[in-house]
Design a protein around this motif. Structure first.
Motif, PDB file in Angstrom:
ATOM      1  N   SER A 132     -14.649  -2.145   3.691  1.00 57.22           N
ATOM      2  CA  SER A 132     -14.216  -0.781   3.931  1.00 57.22           C
ATOM      3  C   SER A 132     -13.877  -0.572   5.403  1.00 57.22           C
ATOM      4  O   SER A 132     -14.514  -1.144   6.295  1.00 57.22           O
ATOM      5  CB  SER A 132     -15.325   0.194   3.522  1.00 57.22           C
ATOM      6  OG  SER A 132     -15.041   1.511   3.961  1.00 57.22           O
ATOM      7  N   LEU A 135      -8.404   4.965  -4.535  1.00 57.94           N
ATOM      8  CA  LEU A 135      -9.184   4.604  -3.354  1.00 57.94           C
ATOM      9  C   LEU A 135     -10.655   4.933  -3.564  1.00 57.94           C
ATOM     10  O   LEU A 135     -11.538   4.148  -3.180  1.00 57.94           O
ATOM     11  CB  LEU A 135      -8.651   5.335  -2.121  1.00 57.94           C
ATOM     12  CG  LEU A 135      -9.378   5.059  -0.807  1.00 57.94           C
ATOM     13  CD1 LEU A 135      -9.232   3.589  -0.404  1.00 57.94           C
ATOM     14  CD2 LEU A 135      -8.862   5.971   0.300  1.00 57.94           C
ATOM     15  N   TRP A 149      -6.660   1.958   2.359  1.00 56.61           N
ATOM     16  CA  TRP A 149      -6.375   1.024   1.261  1.00 56.61           C
ATOM     17  C   TRP A 149      -6.003  -0.354   1.808  1.00 56.61           C
ATOM     18  O   TRP A 149      -6.509  -1.380   1.345  1.00 56.61           O
ATOM     19  CB  TRP A 149      -5.251   1.568   0.389  1.00 56.61           C
ATOM     20  CG  TRP A 149      -4.927   0.689  -0.777  1.00 56.61           C
ATOM     21  CD1 TRP A 149      -4.094  -0.389  -0.809  1.00 56.61           C
ATOM     22  CD2 TRP A 149      -5.480   0.793  -2.098  1.00 56.61           C
ATOM     23  NE1 TRP A 149      -4.069  -0.952  -2.062  1.00 56.61           N
ATOM     24  CE2 TRP A 149      -4.912  -0.249  -2.870  1.00 56.61           C
ATOM     25  CE3 TRP A 149      -6.383   1.660  -2.698  1.00 56.61           C
ATOM     26  CZ2 TRP A 149      -5.221  -0.435  -4.205  1.00 56.61           C
ATOM     27  CZ3 TRP A 149      -6.685   1.482  -4.033  1.00 56.61           C
ATOM     28  CH2 TRP A 149      -6.118   0.439  -4.781  1.00 56.61           C
ATOM     29  N   GLU A 150      -5.112  -0.394   2.804  1.00 56.50           N
ATOM     30  CA  GLU A 150      -4.645  -1.686   3.290  1.00 56.50           C
ATOM     31  C   GLU A 150      -5.764  -2.464   3.970  1.00 56.50           C
ATOM     32  O   GLU A 150      -5.791  -3.692   3.898  1.00 56.50           O
ATOM     33  CB  GLU A 150      -3.457  -1.502   4.236  1.00 56.50           C
ATOM     34  CG  GLU A 150      -3.786  -0.866   5.570  1.00 56.50           C
ATOM     35  CD  GLU A 150      -2.557  -0.522   6.391  1.00 56.50           C
ATOM     36  OE1 GLU A 150      -1.465  -0.378   5.808  1.00 56.50           O
ATOM     37  OE2 GLU A 150      -2.687  -0.370   7.625  1.00 56.50           O
ATOM     38  N   PHE A 194      -3.485   8.354  -5.937  1.00 53.36           N
ATOM     39  CA  PHE A 194      -3.817   7.275  -5.008  1.00 53.36           C
ATOM     40  C   PHE A 194      -5.214   7.497  -4.433  1.00 53.36           C
ATOM     41  O   PHE A 194      -5.992   6.549  -4.278  1.00 53.36           O
ATOM     42  CB  PHE A 194      -2.774   7.208  -3.895  1.00 53.36           C
ATOM     43  CG  PHE A 194      -2.913   6.019  -2.981  1.00 53.36           C
ATOM     44  CD1 PHE A 194      -2.305   4.814  -3.289  1.00 53.36           C
ATOM     45  CD2 PHE A 194      -3.656   6.102  -1.807  1.00 53.36           C
ATOM     46  CE1 PHE A 194      -2.428   3.713  -2.447  1.00 53.36           C
ATOM     47  CE2 PHE A 194      -3.788   5.010  -0.959  1.00 53.36           C
ATOM     48  CZ  PHE A 194      -3.175   3.811  -1.283  1.00 53.36           C
ATOM     49  N   HIS A 195      -5.543   8.731  -4.121  1.00 54.16           N
ATOM     50  CA  HIS A 195      -6.871   9.044  -3.601  1.00 54.16           C
ATOM     51  C   HIS A 195      -7.939   8.674  -4.628  1.00 54.16           C
ATOM     52  O   HIS A 195      -9.015   8.163  -4.277  1.00 54.16           O
ATOM     53  CB  HIS A 195      -6.966  10.524  -3.232  1.00 54.16           C
ATOM     54  CG  HIS A 195      -8.260  10.907  -2.591  1.00 54.16           C
ATOM     55  ND1 HIS A 195      -9.311  11.435  -3.310  1.00 54.16           N
ATOM     56  CD2 HIS A 195      -8.686  10.821  -1.302  1.00 54.16           C
ATOM     57  CE1 HIS A 195     -10.320  11.666  -2.490  1.00 54.16           C
ATOM     58  NE2 HIS A 195      -9.977  11.308  -1.269  1.00 54.16           N
ATOM     59  N   ALA A 239       0.831  -1.208   0.000  1.00 52.27           N
ATOM     60  CA  ALA A 239       0.000   0.000   0.000  1.00 52.27           C
ATOM     61  C   ALA A 239       0.856   1.244   0.000  1.00 52.27           C
ATOM     62  O   ALA A 239       0.607   2.196  -0.767  1.00 52.27           O
ATOM     63  CB  ALA A 239      -0.934  -0.013   1.213  1.00 52.27           C
ATOM     64  N   ARG A 275     -12.433   2.292  -5.383  1.00 51.94           N
ATOM     65  CA  ARG A 275     -12.569   1.029  -4.656  1.00 51.94           C
ATOM     66  C   ARG A 275     -13.363   1.175  -3.364  1.00 51.94           C
ATOM     67  O   ARG A 275     -14.090   0.271  -2.961  1.00 51.94           O
ATOM     68  CB  ARG A 275     -11.167   0.494  -4.343  1.00 51.94           C
ATOM     69  CG  ARG A 275     -11.188  -0.901  -3.769  1.00 51.94           C
ATOM     70  CD  ARG A 275      -9.823  -1.513  -3.809  1.00 51.94           C
ATOM     71  NE  ARG A 275      -9.869  -2.895  -3.382  1.00 51.94           N
ATOM     72  CZ  ARG A 275      -8.809  -3.666  -3.210  1.00 51.94           C
ATOM     73  NH1 ARG A 275      -7.613  -3.169  -3.444  1.00 51.94           N
ATOM     74  NH2 ARG A 275      -8.932  -4.907  -2.823  1.00 51.94           N
ATOM     75  N   ASP A 276     -13.196   2.310  -2.698  1.00 52.63           N
ATOM     76  CA  ASP A 276     -13.854   2.540  -1.410  1.00 52.63           C
ATOM     77  C   ASP A 276     -14.307   4.006  -1.359  1.00 52.63           C
ATOM     78  O   ASP A 276     -13.684   4.831  -0.680  1.00 52.63           O
ATOM     79  CB  ASP A 276     -12.889   2.226  -0.263  1.00 52.63           C
ATOM     80  CG  ASP A 276     -13.553   2.311   1.109  1.00 52.63           C
ATOM     81  OD1 ASP A 276     -14.720   2.751   1.181  1.00 52.63           O
ATOM     82  OD2 ASP A 276     -12.896   1.945   2.109  1.00 52.63           O
ATOM     83  N   ALA A 326     -12.877   7.295   0.920  1.00 50.58           N
ATOM     84  CA  ALA A 326     -12.228   8.340   0.144  1.00 50.58           C
ATOM     85  C   ALA A 326     -12.896   9.690   0.365  1.00 50.58           C
ATOM     86  O   ALA A 326     -12.222  10.725   0.447  1.00 50.58           O
ATOM     87  CB  ALA A 326     -12.240   7.982  -1.341  1.00 50.58           C
ATOM     88  N   GLU A 359      -7.949  -3.919   1.245  1.00 52.88           N
ATOM     89  CA  GLU A 359      -7.155  -4.923   0.544  1.00 52.88           C
ATOM     90  C   GLU A 359      -7.057  -6.208   1.368  1.00 52.88           C
ATOM     91  O   GLU A 359      -7.181  -7.312   0.836  1.00 52.88           O
ATOM     92  CB  GLU A 359      -5.749  -4.368   0.269  1.00 52.88           C
ATOM     93  CG  GLU A 359      -4.810  -5.311  -0.439  1.00 52.88           C
ATOM     94  CD  GLU A 359      -5.107  -5.479  -1.920  1.00 52.88           C
ATOM     95  OE1 GLU A 359      -4.529  -6.392  -2.532  1.00 52.88           O
ATOM     96  OE2 GLU A 359      -5.924  -4.707  -2.474  1.00 52.88           O
TER      97      GLU A 359
END
Length: 313
Positions: free
Chosen positions: A174, A142, A165-166, A138-139, A126, A145-146, A150, A169
């Motif tokens: 979330s 995110l 993120w981690e 990166f934001h 991450a 994905r979430d 975010a 993952e």
């Protein structure tokens, strides 16, 4: 709930450590560190850890107990603090928990969301992805994905972005979903919370004066030794107050006066954020809004005596 414990919270340079030692000496206490930088066995001067002479005046726990190569989480610290408190009670001593890391204190007193442990490889991936893409990109990843997390996060906050993120993952859920669950793991105690909130002008002056003294007492040598370890720059110890600025001085990208001024400013800004956090996040603290003095110490000691006498009522 009748086991007594004291929490001393407040911003950096507010006098927390001195007050904790005074209470420990007066009330047969054990000082337990709740500062996320003072847990590491480096940077005694830079992180304002108690001196060896101060540590000899009362039992101290969780100071300098971890390598700077470790990323100490709030949950891991809480487990160590709970063990230190249990030891203190078993010895008939009063736990005096002191520090400015609000998340540590909140986890100790109220518990933490039951987020599963994150494997080291996922945490490393991450942070590598964040470093490669940069915060804005990166934001955006995110957000795809979430989107819930975010939307909550400042794109400039690298640590919280990587954490969100981690978690998704590693767990497939979330961080927001985990945070919605009941807190777990709070230490069962009867708490007296003292929150230091000195006048800002005096506090900022203390920040500046203390860092100047740190420079006179070996701060630059401590940072030089830390950098020689070749650690991941993302580790917490590498981002302790004063470390980035003194690292820049050692690298030749800042002049001495510039580095000191920048470190002092960073310290003042951090103290301001701490004041805000403790004002809104601590539950029913006894607020000490004046600078510490002999008179204020007498008032605080009276509060502690009253607390110890009435905890069974």
């Amino acid at each position: 709930m009748n086991r007594p414990a004291i929490v001393i919270a407040g911003p950096t340079a507010s006098g927390k450590s001195g007050l904790a030692l005074a209470i420990a000496r007066a009330f047969n206490g054990t000082v337990i560190n709740a500062d996320s930088m003072q847990v590491y066995d480096v940077l005694r001067v830079v992180t304002a850890r108690p001196s060896q002479a101060e540590e000899a005046q009362a039992p101290h726990r969780l100071y300098g107990v971890l390598s700077p190569s470790v990323n100490c989480s709030a949950a891991a610290w809480k487990d160590m603090a709970a063990a230190a408190m249990a030891e203190s009670w078993a010895q008939g001593r009063l736990p005096v928990v002191v520090g400015g890391t609000g998340l540590y204190l909140r986890t100790l007193m109220h518990g933490i969301s039951p987020v599963p442990a994150i494997p080291d490889e996922i945490r490393t991936q991450a942070r590598a992805l964040l470093a490669e893409r940069g915060n804005a990109a990166f934001h955006a990843l995110l957000a795809a994905r979430d989107p819930v997390m975010a939307a909550r996060l400042d794109p400039a906050n690298s640590q919280r972005l990587a954490r969100a993120w981690e978690v998704i993952e590693a767990s497939g859920q979330s961080l927001a979903a985990w945070q919605a669950l009941p807190m777990e793991g709070a230490v069962d105690a009867h708490w007296l919370t003292l929150s230091l909130a000195p006048p800002r002008e005096a506090l900022y002056a203390n920040c500046d004066q203390r860092f100047a003294l740190m420079m006179e007492h070996g701060a630059l040598d401590e940072v030089r030794a830390l950098l020689a370890l070749g650690l991941d720059p993302a580790l917490p110890a590498m981002k302790a107050l004063g470390v980035p600025e003194l690292a820049a001085l050692l690298a030749g990208t800042l002049e001495p006066k510039q580095a000191v001024s920048a470190a002092q400013k960073a310290t003042r800004n951090y103290a301001k954020r701490q004041l805000t956090w403790f004002r809104h996040q601590l539950e029913k603290p006894e607020v000490v809004s004046a600078q510490l003095s002999e008179r204020i110490f007498d008032e605080i000691f009276a509060k502690v005596r009253h607390f110890l006498l009435t905890r069974f009522q």
